[in-house]
Design a protein around this motif. Structure first.
Motif, PDB file in Angstrom:
ATOM      1  N   MET A  78       0.839  -1.205   0.000  1.00 45.01           N
ATOM      2  CA  MET A  78       0.000   0.000   0.000  1.00 45.01           C
ATOM      3  C   MET A  78       0.872   1.252   0.000  1.00 45.01           C
ATOM      4  O   MET A  78       0.625   2.190  -0.775  1.00 45.01           O
ATOM      5  N   ALA A  79       1.887   1.273   0.844  1.00 46.56           N
ATOM      6  CA  ALA A  79       2.812   2.410   0.895  1.00 46.56           C
ATOM      7  C   ALA A  79       3.557   2.553  -0.431  1.00 46.56           C
ATOM      8  O   ALA A  79       3.793   3.671  -0.902  1.00 46.56           O
ATOM      9  N   THR A  80       3.905   1.436  -1.039  1.00 49.55           N
ATOM     10  CA  THR A  80       4.588   1.464  -2.338  1.00 49.55           C
ATOM     11  C   THR A  80       3.672   2.023  -3.416  1.00 49.55           C
ATOM     12  O   THR A  80       4.106   2.821  -4.255  1.00 49.55           O
ATOM     13  N   ALA A  81       2.413   1.628  -3.397  1.00 48.86           N
ATOM     14  CA  ALA A  81       1.453   2.155  -4.372  1.00 48.86           C
ATOM     15  C   ALA A  81       1.284   3.668  -4.205  1.00 48.86           C
ATOM     16  O   ALA A  81       1.228   4.411  -5.201  1.00 48.86           O
ATOM     17  N   LEU A  82       1.215   4.120  -2.967  1.00 46.07           N
ATOM     18  CA  LEU A  82       1.094   5.560  -2.727  1.00 46.07           C
ATOM     19  C   LEU A  82       2.338   6.305  -3.214  1.00 46.07           C
ATOM     20  O   LEU A  82       2.218   7.321  -3.910  1.00 46.07           O
ATOM     21  N   THR A  83       3.517   5.792  -2.879  1.00 42.40           N
ATOM     22  CA  THR A  83       4.735   6.490  -3.298  1.00 42.40           C
ATOM     23  C   THR A  83       4.907   6.433  -4.816  1.00 42.40           C
ATOM     24  O   THR A  83       5.399   7.391  -5.412  1.00 42.40           O
ATOM     25  N   ALA A  84       4.482   5.346  -5.439  1.00 46.91           N
ATOM     26  CA  ALA A  84       4.540   5.276  -6.904  1.00 46.91           C
ATOM     27  C   ALA A  84       3.643   6.341  -7.522  1.00 46.91           C
ATOM     28  O   ALA A  84       4.051   7.036  -8.463  1.00 46.91           O
ATOM     29  N   SER A  85       2.440   6.488  -6.991  1.00 43.86           N
ATOM     30  CA  SER A  85       1.520   7.480  -7.548  1.00 43.86           C
ATOM     31  C   SER A  85       2.025   8.898  -7.299  1.00 43.86           C
ATOM     32  O   SER A  85       1.929   9.764  -8.183  1.00 43.86           O
ATOM     33  N   PHE A  86       2.620   9.154  -6.133  1.00 45.98           N
ATOM     34  CA  PHE A  86       3.183  10.478  -5.853  1.00 45.98           C
ATOM     35  C   PHE A  86       4.382  10.756  -6.761  1.00 45.98           C
ATOM     36  O   PHE A  86       4.575  11.881  -7.219  1.00 45.98           O
ATOM     37  N   CYS A  87       5.184   9.722  -7.025  1.00 50.42           N
ATOM     38  CA  CYS A  87       6.340   9.852  -7.910  1.00 50.42           C
ATOM     39  C   CYS A  87       5.886  10.187  -9.325  1.00 50.42           C
ATOM     40  O   CYS A  87       6.382  11.146  -9.939  1.00 50.42           O
ATOM     41  N   ILE A  88       4.937   9.439  -9.836  1.00 53.10           N
ATOM     42  CA  ILE A  88       4.450   9.660 -11.203  1.00 53.10           C
ATOM     43  C   ILE A  88       3.840  11.060 -11.329  1.00 53.10           C
ATOM     44  O   ILE A  88       4.135  11.799 -12.276  1.00 53.10           O
ATOM     45  N   LEU A  89       3.017  11.428 -10.377  1.00 51.20           N
ATOM     46  CA  LEU A  89       2.406  12.754 -10.400  1.00 51.20           C
ATOM     47  C   LEU A  89       3.473  13.847 -10.332  1.00 51.20           C
ATOM     48  O   LEU A  89       3.443  14.814 -11.098  1.00 51.20           O
ATOM     49  N   GLY A  90       4.435  13.665  -9.427  1.00 50.96           N
ATOM     50  CA  GLY A  90       5.483  14.669  -9.247  1.00 50.96           C
ATOM     51  C   GLY A  90       6.423  14.792 -10.428  1.00 50.96           C
ATOM     52  O   GLY A  90       7.006  15.858 -10.662  1.00 50.96           O
ATOM     53  N   LEU A  91       6.590  13.713 -11.188  1.00 52.82           N
ATOM     54  CA  LEU A  91       7.439  13.776 -12.376  1.00 52.82           C
ATOM     55  C   LEU A  91       6.662  14.282 -13.595  1.00 52.82           C
ATOM     56  O   LEU A  91       7.256  14.829 -14.526  1.00 52.82           O
ATOM     57  N   ALA A  92       5.336  14.123 -13.589  1.00 56.19           N
ATOM     58  CA  ALA A  92       4.526  14.549 -14.728  1.00 56.19           C
ATOM     59  C   ALA A  92       4.135  16.027 -14.664  1.00 56.19           C
ATOM     60  O   ALA A  92       4.100  16.700 -15.694  1.00 56.19           O
ATOM     61  N   VAL A  93       3.825  16.528 -13.494  1.00 59.81           N
ATOM     62  CA  VAL A  93       3.290  17.888 -13.381  1.00 59.81           C
ATOM     63  C   VAL A  93       4.263  18.968 -13.872  1.00 59.81           C
ATOM     64  O   VAL A  93       3.842  19.841 -14.641  1.00 59.81           O
ATOM     65  N   PRO A  95       6.720  19.204 -16.222  1.00 55.76           N
ATOM     66  CA  PRO A  95       6.736  19.450 -17.664  1.00 55.76           C
ATOM     67  C   PRO A  95       5.357  19.796 -18.232  1.00 55.76           C
ATOM     68  O   PRO A  95       5.242  20.587 -19.168  1.00 55.76           O
ATOM     69  N   LEU A  96       4.306  19.239 -17.658  1.00 58.79           N
ATOM     70  CA  LEU A  96       2.960  19.545 -18.143  1.00 58.79           C
ATOM     71  C   LEU A  96       2.547  20.984 -17.849  1.00 58.79           C
ATOM     72  O   LEU A  96       1.723  21.558 -18.567  1.00 58.79           O
ATOM     73  N   LYS A  97       3.120  21.553 -16.799  1.00 60.63           N
ATOM     74  CA  LYS A  97       2.771  22.921 -16.400  1.00 60.63           C
ATOM     75  C   LYS A  97       3.877  23.921 -16.719  1.00 60.63           C
ATOM     76  O   LYS A  97       3.832  25.065 -16.271  1.00 60.63           O
ATOM     77  N   GLY A  98       4.879  23.485 -17.498  1.00 59.26           N
ATOM     78  CA  GLY A  98       5.952  24.383 -17.896  1.00 59.26           C
ATOM     79  C   GLY A  98       6.863  24.801 -16.757  1.00 59.26           C
ATOM     80  O   GLY A  98       7.443  25.883 -16.788  1.00 59.26           O
ATOM     81  N   GLN A  99       6.994  23.945 -15.760  1.00 54.90           N
ATOM     82  CA  GLN A  99       7.857  24.233 -14.615  1.00 54.90           C
ATOM     83  C   GLN A  99       9.157  23.448 -14.741  1.00 54.90           C
ATOM     84  O   GLN A  99       9.271  22.533 -15.549  1.00 54.90           O
ATOM     85  N   LYS A 100      10.107  23.771 -13.890  1.00 54.09           N
ATOM     86  CA  LYS A 100      11.380  23.057 -13.857  1.00 54.09           C
ATOM     87  C   LYS A 100      11.422  22.176 -12.609  1.00 54.09           C
ATOM     88  O   LYS A 100      10.866  22.520 -11.577  1.00 54.09           O
ATOM     89  N   TYR A 101      12.108  21.034 -12.736  1.00 51.72           N
ATOM     90  CA  TYR A 101      12.215  20.128 -11.594  1.00 51.72           C
ATOM     91  C   TYR A 101      12.948  20.774 -10.428  1.00 51.72           C
ATOM     92  O   TYR A 101      12.712  20.410  -9.286  1.00 51.72           O
ATOM     93  N   LYS A 102      13.823  21.736 -10.687  1.00 51.56           N
ATOM     94  CA  LYS A 102      14.520  22.387  -9.573  1.00 51.56           C
ATOM     95  C   LYS A 102      13.541  23.169  -8.700  1.00 51.56           C
ATOM     96  O   LYS A 102      13.791  23.362  -7.519  1.00 51.56           O
ATOM     97  N   ASN A 103      12.412  23.587  -9.273  1.00 48.29           N
ATOM     98  CA  ASN A 103      11.381  24.280  -8.502  1.00 48.29           C
ATOM     99  C   ASN A 103      10.328  23.334  -7.933  1.00 48.29           C
ATOM    100  O   ASN A 103       9.612  23.704  -7.007  1.00 48.29           O
ATOM    101  N   MET A 104      10.219  22.150  -8.518  1.00 54.71           N
ATOM    102  CA  MET A 104       9.239  21.159  -8.073  1.00 54.71           C
ATOM    103  C   MET A 104       9.889  19.771  -8.050  1.00 54.71           C
ATOM    104  O   MET A 104       9.564  18.912  -8.862  1.00 54.71           O
ATOM    105  N   PRO A 105      10.794  19.512  -7.101  1.00 61.45           N
ATOM    106  CA  PRO A 105      11.525  18.239  -7.096  1.00 61.45           C
ATOM    107  C   PRO A 105      10.814  17.090  -6.387  1.00 61.45           C
ATOM    108  O   PRO A 105      11.364  16.001  -6.279  1.00 61.45           O
ATOM    109  N   GLN A 106       9.598  17.306  -5.930  1.00 65.22           N
ATOM    110  CA  GLN A 106       8.926  16.331  -5.080  1.00 65.22           C
ATOM    111  C   GLN A 106       8.853  14.938  -5.676  1.00 65.22           C
ATOM    112  O   GLN A 106       9.009  13.941  -4.965  1.00 65.22           O
ATOM    113  N   GLY A 107       8.592  14.832  -6.943  1.00 60.80           N
ATOM    114  CA  GLY A 107       8.474  13.513  -7.568  1.00 60.80           C
ATOM    115  C   GLY A 107       9.731  12.686  -7.430  1.00 60.80           C
ATOM    116  O   GLY A 107       9.676  11.466  -7.220  1.00 60.80           O
TER     117      GLY A 107
END
Length: 123
Positions: A78-93, A95-107
């Motif tokens: 369950m914890a792995t599923a949550l972290t996977a979903s947070f990772c995917i969301l954090g890596l997708a947002v 570029p989709l919103k024109g931001q840089k990973y240095k400003n949004m490194p959460q994923g």
């Protein structure tokens, strides 16, 4: 004892503390000080901030319990599923919103936790 899951628990505690203290100072405090935001979205976002804090702490607890109790592997998944979903969301947002990973490194913070959860789950 499952070393992968215990390391995932430790990293989860680190992410929770990072969110609470560093993130609180750089995101939650300015959010509350923003005079141009309507109170409803401001305080709903602040409420969500605390929900995230609780979820991050719960993930750490789930990995820790599963790390010491082999019969609790479902908690690790369950914890792995949550972290996977947070990772995917954090890596997708960004570029989709024109931001840089240095400003949004959460994923990226969730990627090693997710990988450790998978390794611990199949061990």
């Amino acid at each position: 004892m499952n070393a992968y899951l215990l390391v995932a628990a430790g990293l989860s505690v680190f992410v929770c503390l990072l969110h609470t203290f560093l993130g609180g100072r750089s995101i939650a405090v300015p959010l509350l000080r923003a005079a141009d935001l309507h109170p409803v979205p401001k305080y709903v976002a602040y409420y969500c901030w605390h929900i995230v804090t609780i979820v991050l702490a719960a993930i750490a607890v789930m990995f820790a319990i599963a790390g010491v109790r082999a019969e609790s592997l479902d908690l690790a998944w369950m914890a792995t599923a949550l972290t996977a979903s947070f990772c995917i969301l954090g890596l997708a947002v960004p570029p989709l919103k024109g931001q840089k990973y240095k400003n949004m490194p959460q994923g990226w913070l969730f990627l090693p936790i997710f990988l450790l959860g998978v390794l611990g789950g199949v061990q």
